[in-house]
Design an enzyme around this catalytic site. Structure first.
Site, PDB file in Angstrom:
ATOM      1  N   ASP A 125       0.683  -1.510   0.146  1.00  0.00           N
ATOM      2  CA  ASP A 125      -0.060   0.185  -0.316  1.00  0.00           C
ATOM      3  C   ASP A 125       1.055   1.153  -0.164  1.00  0.00           C
ATOM      4  O   ASP A 125       1.568   1.327   1.415  1.00  0.00           O
ATOM      5  CB  ASP A 125      -1.042  -0.470   1.035  1.00  0.00           C
ATOM      6  CG  ASP A 125      -2.010   0.735   0.951  1.00  0.00           C
ATOM      7  OD1 ASP A 125      -2.293   1.615   0.436  1.00  0.00           O
ATOM      8  OD2 ASP A 125      -3.475   0.058   1.472  1.00  0.00           O
ATOM      9  N   ASP A 134      -2.805   5.423  -2.202  1.00  0.00           N
ATOM     10  CA  ASP A 134      -4.001   5.369  -1.054  1.00  0.00           C
ATOM     11  C   ASP A 134      -4.408   6.179  -1.903  1.00  0.00           C
ATOM     12  O   ASP A 134      -3.962   7.710  -2.591  1.00  0.00           O
ATOM     13  CB  ASP A 134      -3.311   6.085   0.512  1.00  0.00           C
ATOM     14  CG  ASP A 134      -4.576   5.840   0.862  1.00  0.00           C
ATOM     15  OD1 ASP A 134      -5.669   4.649   1.330  1.00  0.00           O
ATOM     16  OD2 ASP A 134      -4.036   7.396   1.519  1.00  0.00           O
ATOM     17  N   GLU A 173      -6.742   3.652  -5.813  1.00  0.00           N
ATOM     18  CA  GLU A 173      -8.151   3.909  -4.964  1.00  0.00           C
ATOM     19  C   GLU A 173      -9.030   5.681  -5.542  1.00  0.00           C
ATOM     20  O   GLU A 173      -8.036   6.404  -5.278  1.00  0.00           O
ATOM     21  CB  GLU A 173      -7.423   4.048  -3.612  1.00  0.00           C
ATOM     22  CG  GLU A 173      -9.222   4.372  -2.565  1.00  0.00           C
ATOM     23  CD  GLU A 173      -9.051   4.510  -1.216  1.00  0.00           C
ATOM     24  OE1 GLU A 173     -10.017   4.832  -0.442  1.00  0.00           O
ATOM     25  OE2 GLU A 173      -7.696   5.432  -0.617  1.00  0.00           O
ATOM     26  N   HIS A 213     -11.590  -2.199   4.075  1.00  0.00           N
ATOM     27  CA  HIS A 213     -10.949  -2.455   5.471  1.00  0.00           C
ATOM     28  C   HIS A 213     -11.935  -0.885   5.796  1.00  0.00           C
ATOM     29  O   HIS A 213     -11.995  -0.407   6.536  1.00  0.00           O
ATOM     30  CB  HIS A 213      -9.465  -2.506   5.869  1.00  0.00           C
ATOM     31  CG  HIS A 213      -9.541  -0.511   4.746  1.00  0.00           C
ATOM     32  ND1 HIS A 213      -9.003  -0.697   3.128  1.00  0.00           N
ATOM     33  CD2 HIS A 213      -8.345  -0.166   4.914  1.00  0.00           C
ATOM     34  CE1 HIS A 213      -8.358   0.107   2.780  1.00  0.00           C
ATOM     35  NE2 HIS A 213      -8.372   1.105   4.469  1.00  0.00           N
ATOM     36  N   ASP A 214     -12.512   0.419   4.652  1.00  0.00           N
ATOM     37  CA  ASP A 214     -13.157   1.093   4.687  1.00  0.00           C
ATOM     38  C   ASP A 214     -14.754   0.953   4.499  1.00  0.00           C
ATOM     39  O   ASP A 214     -15.367   2.120   5.454  1.00  0.00           O
ATOM     40  CB  ASP A 214     -11.935   1.990   3.595  1.00  0.00           C
ATOM     41  CG  ASP A 214     -10.956   2.701   4.034  1.00  0.00           C
ATOM     42  OD1 ASP A 214     -10.528   2.702   5.565  1.00  0.00           O
ATOM     43  OD2 ASP A 214     -10.680   2.683   3.683  1.00  0.00           O
TER      44      ASP A 214
HETATM   45  C1  NOJ Z   1      -7.964   5.876   2.524  1.00  0.00           C
HETATM   46  C2  NOJ Z   1      -7.585   4.559   3.428  1.00  0.00           C
HETATM   47  O1  NOJ Z   1      -8.391   3.544   3.128  1.00  0.00           O
HETATM   48  C3  NOJ Z   1      -8.108   5.395   4.798  1.00  0.00           C
HETATM   49  O2  NOJ Z   1      -8.330   3.710   5.330  1.00  0.00           O
HETATM   50  C4  NOJ Z   1      -6.739   5.983   5.203  1.00  0.00           C
HETATM   51  O3  NOJ Z   1      -8.139   5.974   6.647  1.00  0.00           O
HETATM   52  C5  NOJ Z   1      -7.146   6.950   4.080  1.00  0.00           C
HETATM   53  N1  NOJ Z   1      -7.068   6.421   2.884  1.00  0.00           N
HETATM   54  C6  NOJ Z   1      -5.971   7.964   4.859  1.00  0.00           C
HETATM   55  O4  NOJ Z   1      -5.741   7.677   4.414  1.00  0.00           O
END
Ligand code: NOJ
Length: 527
Positions: A97, A199, A262, A323-324
């Site tokens: 990542d 990210d 992402e 994970h979000d």
């Molecule tokens: C996206 C990530 O997937 C998330 O988990 C993170 O909190 C934010 N970016 C900030 O880096």
């Protein structure tokens, strides 16, 4: 160039929650190495690790204080090297990542940058004078709530942070920042990692004039604060395409490496990230299935819209959970989670599977006192909690689901004594065995991996399509039985796999049961 990732299934691991070997209740690299056989037996081809770099862990690793070091919580560089070697020995690719938009405020670069206005690294971050009224330079809101600007008493300017105040944004318009970050990529590529998930890549370039974002007319006070304004100027500036092309040039210095990004944007903006002449990201993550209601008409339309938007020469991809986001079994229920798995693993494009979805982890109760997610802590509504998607992997009926000898940092599900890899491996028809069967079929059937996608006439809760010349898929997104009106090639085919049992099913039925999905080998294509 093999473009191995076109045939691959990616498996996302959240390292804090996969396997603890050190006994602190938090997963680690040695644990991941120990559990690689699970990934291989599942049939995935590549592992993407959420961040394992040195970090104060304010955002659980998405706040990096040294891009070239492993955080001691997870192990050390020797352990990382061992993991990479073990993955490769088992025929698995390893993706890291890359978190380029912001560092931790504990990073040495930021310490220098904030030390004085004339420090050579001042411009590595985004510093601005106050607005004429002394307040923040504009109305941009942090993604985790509150102003995105933090006042620095010492140098009397604001710095910009799209996420936590402890995650200052780097200034990607500064070529020195870009070069430093390119060298970070090379550091890991030289070790042999197979690529990166980047990210929040659409955040890398902001409006050069830092104009105010317009208000969002539909926003309600119980929604996350970030949605109060439309994020028009704070992200997705055209300059981001140049940044991405440069990142691509760096990975092109190596053989067969992959860049995923992402991106939470509408489809027409998302596909821009393939770049001109596909010189951008190989796979801009497609979150359409995460963001849409689970309804036949919606899913049929979004598949058509996305497929039509992917540029010629670009390769599609699909994601169900991460994970979000709330887990798929929480969003659609346990029975439909099987249908969702069948959809994910039979659509045209690279699938990304989130750890724990293969055993159907659903809702997890997190007592208020145990909330960890910094975003949830900032919001009035704690029902939205990313912790629920980050709970420990459930391996066995042992204490703490076999994840750790100690109390884990987050609790497992209430049904973890039966919902775990050991139990489901023994259980004919478990959701785990369904995933294994789907991935085995995908591995042996080229049409499922590479074949064209052609929708079949369908209505109501039915989603149906043909892949290549030999396969059809029929999914019932409801719990009611539905009469089928399939073309002859399907009717006279045979059922290779049923979602409800994870087994072959004989003749093609005239109606499909509720919560059922079938993969059909078309007539004339099997002996
Ligand atoms: C996206 C990530 O997937 C998330 O988990 C993170 O909190 C934010 N970016 C900030 O880096």
């Amino acid at each position: 160039m093999t473009q191995w990732w076109r045939d691959a299934t990616i498996y996302q691991i959240y390292p804090r929650s996969f396997q603890d070997t050190s006994g602190d209740g938090i997963g680690d690299l040695a644990g991941i190495r120990q559990r690689l056989t699970h990934v291989r037996e599942l049939g995935a081809d590549a592992v993407w690790l959420s961040p394992v770099f040195k970090s104060p862990m304010k955002d659980f690793g998405y706040d990096i204080s040294d891009y070239r070091a492993i955080d001691p919580l997870f192990g050390d560089m020797a352990e990382f090297d061992a993991l990479l070697a073990a993955a490769h020995e088992q025929g698995l690719k390893l993706l890291l990542d890359f978190v380029p938009n912001h560092s931790s405020d504990q990073h040495a670069w930021f310490a220098e940058s904030r030390s004085s206005r004339d420090n050579p690294k001042r411009d590595w971050y985004i510093w601005k004078d106050p607005a004429p009224d002394g307040g923040p330079p504009n109305n941009w809101i942090g993604n985790f709530g509150g102003s995105a600007w933090e006042w620095d008493e010492h140098t009397e300017q604001y710095y910009y942070h799209a996420f936590l105040t402890s995650q200052p944004d780097l200034n990607w318009r500064n070529p020195d920042v870009r070069h430093a970050m390119h060298d970070v990529l090379r550091f890991w590529l030289d070790k042999g990692v197979d690529g990166f998930r980047i990210d929040v890549v659409w955040h890398l370039a902001k409006d050069p004039q830092f104009r105010d974002n317009p208000p969002n007319p539909g926003w309600k006070p119980d929604q996350p604060e970030i949605q109060r304004n439309l994020q028009i100027y704070s992200a997705d500036d055209p300059f981001v395409q140049e940044i991405v092309e440069e990142l691509r040039d760096v990975v092109e210095e190596y053989r067969d490496r992959l860049l995923i990004g992402e991106i939470y944007l509408p489809i027409e903006r998302l596909v821009e990230y393939y770049g001109k002449n596909n010189e951008g990201l190989h796979l801009p993550f497609n979150f359409q299935l995460i963001q849409s209601p689970w309804r036949g008409d919606v899913i049929r339309d979004l598949i058509a819209e996305y497929n039509a938007a992917v540029p010629g020469g670009g390769w599609p991809n699909w994601v169900l959970s991460n994970h979000d986001q709330p887990r798929i079994a929480k969003r659609v229920g346990g029975a439909q989670a099987r249908i969702a798995a069948m959809l994910l693993l039979t659509l045209r494009g690279t699938p990304t599977l989130y750890y724990g979805d293969e055993i159907g982890i659903g809702d997890v109760h997190i007592p208020l006192a145990r909330i960890q997610d910094p975003w949830t802590k900032n919001e009035p509504d704690t029902s939205f909690n990313r912790d629920k998607a980050r709970t420990p992997m459930q391996w066995s009926a042992d204490p703490h689901a076999g994840f750790s000898k100690a109390e884990p940092w987050l609790p497992p599900t209430d049904d973890c004594r039966t919902r775990n890899v050991a139990c489901q491996s023994e259980e004919v028809g478990s959701i785990l065995s369904l995933h294994r069967a789907l991935l085995a079929l995908r591995a042996e059937n080229e049409d499922l991996r590479r074949g064209d996608y052609r929708p079949l006439e369908a209505s109501g809760p039915i989603v149906a399509y043909v892949r290549g010349k030999s396969i059809a898929v029929v999914l019932n997104l409801s719990s009611e039985a539905i009469e089928l009106d399939l073309p002859n090639e399907c009717r006279n085919g045979k059922v290779l796999l049923k979602a409800s049992t994870g087994q072959p099913g004989g003749a093609v039925p005239q109606s499909i049961a509720g919560d059922e999905g079938i993969i059909i080998s078309l007539a004339g294509t099997h002996e």
